[in-house]
Design an enzyme around this catalytic site. Structure first.
Site, PDB file in Angstrom:
ATOM      1  N   HIS A   1      -5.060  -9.037  14.169  1.00 38.59           N
ATOM      2  CA  HIS A   1      -5.188  -7.791  13.562  1.00 38.59           C
ATOM      3  C   HIS A   1      -6.208  -7.851  12.183  1.00 38.59           C
ATOM      4  O   HIS A   1      -5.786  -9.096  11.595  1.00 38.59           O
ATOM      5  CB  HIS A   1      -3.869  -7.171  12.912  1.00 38.59           C
ATOM      6  CG  HIS A   1      -3.690  -6.199  12.255  1.00 38.59           C
ATOM      7  ND1 HIS A   1      -4.511  -4.958  12.296  1.00 38.59           N
ATOM      8  CD2 HIS A   1      -2.636  -5.452  11.497  1.00 38.59           C
ATOM      9  CE1 HIS A   1      -4.203  -4.208  11.452  1.00 38.59           C
ATOM     10  NE2 HIS A   1      -3.011  -4.321  10.796  1.00 38.59           N
TER      11      HIS A   1
ATOM     12  N   GLU B   1      -6.307  -6.263   9.267  1.00 33.40           N
ATOM     13  CA  GLU B   1      -5.736  -5.968   7.972  1.00 33.40           C
ATOM     14  C   GLU B   1      -5.451  -7.453   7.270  1.00 33.40           C
ATOM     15  O   GLU B   1      -5.100  -8.239   7.484  1.00 33.40           O
ATOM     16  CB  GLU B   1      -4.302  -4.976   7.771  1.00 33.40           C
ATOM     17  CG  GLU B   1      -4.324  -4.458   6.849  1.00 33.40           C
ATOM     18  CD  GLU B   1      -3.069  -3.281   6.745  1.00 33.40           C
ATOM     19  OE1 GLU B   1      -2.462  -2.965   7.817  1.00 33.40           O
ATOM     20  OE2 GLU B   1      -2.943  -2.654   5.611  1.00 33.40           O
TER      21      GLU B   1
ATOM     22  N   HIS C   1       5.691 -10.129  10.363  1.00 29.09           N
ATOM     23  CA  HIS C   1       6.510  -9.996   9.294  1.00 29.09           C
ATOM     24  C   HIS C   1       7.902 -10.076   9.573  1.00 29.09           C
ATOM     25  O   HIS C   1       8.286  -9.385  10.607  1.00 29.09           O
ATOM     26  CB  HIS C   1       6.251  -8.500   8.701  1.00 29.09           C
ATOM     27  CG  HIS C   1       4.715  -8.152   8.206  1.00 29.09           C
ATOM     28  ND1 HIS C   1       4.199  -8.655   7.329  1.00 29.09           N
ATOM     29  CD2 HIS C   1       3.808  -7.421   8.849  1.00 29.09           C
ATOM     30  CE1 HIS C   1       2.932  -8.415   7.158  1.00 29.09           C
ATOM     31  NE2 HIS C   1       2.540  -7.224   8.137  1.00 29.09           N
TER      32      HIS C   1
ATOM     33  N   ASP D   1       2.120  -6.490  13.823  1.00 32.93           N
ATOM     34  CA  ASP D   1       2.822  -5.890  12.949  1.00 32.93           C
ATOM     35  C   ASP D   1       4.114  -5.242  13.861  1.00 32.93           C
ATOM     36  O   ASP D   1       5.076  -5.015  13.160  1.00 32.93           O
ATOM     37  CB  ASP D   1       1.974  -4.775  12.362  1.00 32.93           C
ATOM     38  CG  ASP D   1       1.149  -5.016  11.235  1.00 32.93           C
ATOM     39  OD1 ASP D   1       1.674  -5.926  10.562  1.00 32.93           O
ATOM     40  OD2 ASP D   1       0.099  -4.491  11.041  1.00 32.93           O
TER      41      ASP D   1
ATOM     42  N   HIS E   1       0.695  -1.214  -0.063  1.00 32.52           N
ATOM     43  CA  HIS E   1      -0.109   0.061  -0.037  1.00 32.52           C
ATOM     44  C   HIS E   1       0.713   1.216  -0.148  1.00 32.52           C
ATOM     45  O   HIS E   1       0.685   2.182   0.998  1.00 32.52           O
ATOM     46  CB  HIS E   1      -1.026   0.034   0.989  1.00 32.52           C
ATOM     47  CG  HIS E   1      -0.609  -0.345   2.626  1.00 32.52           C
ATOM     48  ND1 HIS E   1       0.058   0.201   3.030  1.00 32.52           N
ATOM     49  CD2 HIS E   1      -1.314  -1.317   3.107  1.00 32.52           C
ATOM     50  CE1 HIS E   1       0.429  -0.026   4.432  1.00 32.52           C
ATOM     51  NE2 HIS E   1      -0.455  -1.099   4.519  1.00 32.52           N
TER      52      HIS E   1
ATOM     53  N   ASP F   1      -3.411  -8.842   5.329  1.00 36.73           N
ATOM     54  CA  ASP F   1      -2.384  -9.574   5.145  1.00 36.73           C
ATOM     55  C   ASP F   1      -2.222 -10.466   6.160  1.00 36.73           C
ATOM     56  O   ASP F   1      -1.573 -11.566   6.058  1.00 36.73           O
ATOM     57  CB  ASP F   1      -0.956  -8.684   5.004  1.00 36.73           C
ATOM     58  CG  ASP F   1      -0.964  -7.663   5.955  1.00 36.73           C
ATOM     59  OD1 ASP F   1      -1.798  -7.015   6.713  1.00 36.73           O
ATOM     60  OD2 ASP F   1       0.003  -7.151   6.415  1.00 36.73           O
TER      61      ASP F   1
ATOM     62  N   HIS G   1      -0.920  -0.411  14.261  1.00 37.04           N
ATOM     63  CA  HIS G   1      -1.176   0.756  13.599  1.00 37.04           C
ATOM     64  C   HIS G   1      -2.585   1.124  13.274  1.00 37.04           C
ATOM     65  O   HIS G   1      -2.924   1.900  12.713  1.00 37.04           O
ATOM     66  CB  HIS G   1      -0.314   0.955  12.699  1.00 37.04           C
ATOM     67  CG  HIS G   1      -0.501   0.079  11.474  1.00 37.04           C
ATOM     68  ND1 HIS G   1      -0.939   0.573  10.138  1.00 37.04           N
ATOM     69  CD2 HIS G   1      -0.643  -1.421  11.513  1.00 37.04           C
ATOM     70  CE1 HIS G   1      -1.155  -0.579   9.238  1.00 37.04           C
ATOM     71  NE2 HIS G   1      -0.992  -1.890  10.048  1.00 37.04           N
TER      72      HIS G   1
HETATM   73 FE1  FEO Z   1      -1.217  -3.760   9.547  1.00 35.39          FE
HETATM   74 FE2  FEO Z   1       0.741  -6.258   8.449  1.00 35.39          FE
HETATM   75  O1  FEO Z   1      -0.822  -5.393   8.502  1.00 35.39           O
END
Ligand code: FEO
Length: 390
Positions: A75, A77, A222, A161, A21, A79, A142
């Protein structure tokens, strides 16, 4: 891969992604999910939707995925939750564990009508057998829904994250790629995702201290897993504190090389007093520029004036920087113009919004003369001097 006894990495390596993104991830990414085998089988986070088959194959190497009892969604999001629907089709009876805002977000993205949820808050615990999972809300780190999961017996933080890095690698642990290398990637991640939330991170680190939590391992969603958690916590404390180096970052674009000449003269002057990093907004990755800005005391931004305002590529950079809210900086705007100025005013407006200490802008009509370049050099010396007074 078993990262601790009965705790498996079941994530995926995304070697191909280069744009997360808008964040240029030059070495790809991983989406880490973890499987804990205990009396209650627990999956912590999932992966992007397109990698669901790969994640399922990894889980199948350990257990039958239909046996999963809990799916922790740290989370919303995509991913991390993009494979949740697929997982729920297989592990039909699994309970989704998340925050209140996590439940709201998941049910906005997915049809979760018959899903069973367990909503948790900071300090809540679930005993899954020999292990106890404790939850830690990470609001706005976040997204509003973020949380982390702490495995008490292992002193293992599954941090989602937080403490992550966007880097695709076959190695799974920090010391395998080198701890300094891992910190380098974590800094890029922090600068481009977490920089606006420094004050919240400071509070969160204090809360973790007050709760007396200790970590033997931090496994983010990640990048590599931290077997040296003190190193990354130390780095987060420094970044969240907006600590600066004696460094000047010069960012510019140019039409007919006049602004480039001014940029180079400023760089020469500043280099007599401080470390200098120079970037061209169309040639260099914005994510790299922001990583250097994270801990630079002074930022000089140059743009030619076009149609009475800032040059569009510089405008794009300013928008990116403004959103990431760097703090505690000195700002210098510079650039060339033809018949009317405008660019430096726009740049200064952003500096003021960010509450930078703003220097007098440096503007030159058409091509800079030798005298004007000498003036730019002197301004660079002054900028370097101020940057070295951190
Ligand atoms: Fe906020 Fe790795 O997604």
């Amino acid at each position: 891969m078993e990262i601790l006894e009965n705790v498996y990495w079941v994530g995926v390596i995304d070697w191909d992604e280069r744009d997360f993104h808008g964040f240029e991830i030059v070495r790809g990414a991983t989406y880490n999910a973890y499987l804990i085998i205990d009396k209650k089988i627990t999956l912590v986070d999932t992966v992007k939707h397109k990698f669901f088959p790969e994640m399922i194959e990894r889980i199948k190497q350990v257990i039958d995925p239909s046996q999963i009892d809990y799916i922790i969604s740290n989370h919303v999001e995509m991913d991390h939750s993009g494979s949740l629907v697929g997982m729920k089709k297989i592990a039909k009876d699994a309970t989704i564990v998340c925050t209140q805002k996590g439940k709201y977000g998941l049910c906005k993205y997915f049809d979760c009508g018959d899903w069973e949820f367990r909503v948790v808050r900071t300090g809540d615990e679930i005993k899954i057998g020999k292990r106890t999972l404790m939850f830690l809300e990470m609001r706005m780190l976040h997204w509003p829904d973020n949380m982390a999961t702490y495995v008490k017996e292992d002193k293992l933080l599954l941090s989602n994250d937080a403490f992550g890095q966007h880097i695709a690698s076959v190695e799974r642990f920090d010391e395998e790629i080198g701890v300094d290398e891992a910190i380098k990637w974590a800094k890029i991640y922090y600068a481009n995702i977490l920089m606006p939330f420094g004050n919240l991170i400071k509070k969160k680190l204090k809360e973790i201290g007050d709760l007396g939590l200790q970590f033997n391992m931090i496994a983010p969603s990640h990048g590599v897993i931290w077997r040296n958690p003190e190193k990354i916590i130390e780095s987060y404390a420094k970044w969240a504190n907006f600590e600066n180096e004696n460094k000047v970052v010069i960012v510019y674009d140019t039409m007919w090389k006049s602004t480039a000449k001014i940029a180079k003269a400023i760089a020469d002057g500043a280099a007599t007093k401080a470390k200098v990093r120079m970037f061209h907004v169309r040639r260099d990755a914005l994510s790299e520029i922001m990583t250097e800005i994270l801990d630079a005391k002074a930022i000089a931004i140059g743009s030619p004036t076009m149609h009475n305002t800032v040059f569009p590529p510089v405008a794009g950079f300013l928008a990116y920087m403004k959103g990431l809210k760097p703090k505690n900086k000195i700002g210098l705007a510079f650039g060339s113009y033809g018949w009317s100025g405008g660019a430096t005013k726009e740049i200064n407006r952003v500096f003021e919004e960010l509450r930078f200490e703003v220097m007098e802008p440096l503007e030159v009509m058409y091509k800079p003369t030798r005298e004007e370049l000498e003036m730019a050099y002197d301004v660079g010396v002054e900028l370097g001097k101020r940057a070295s007074k951190t």
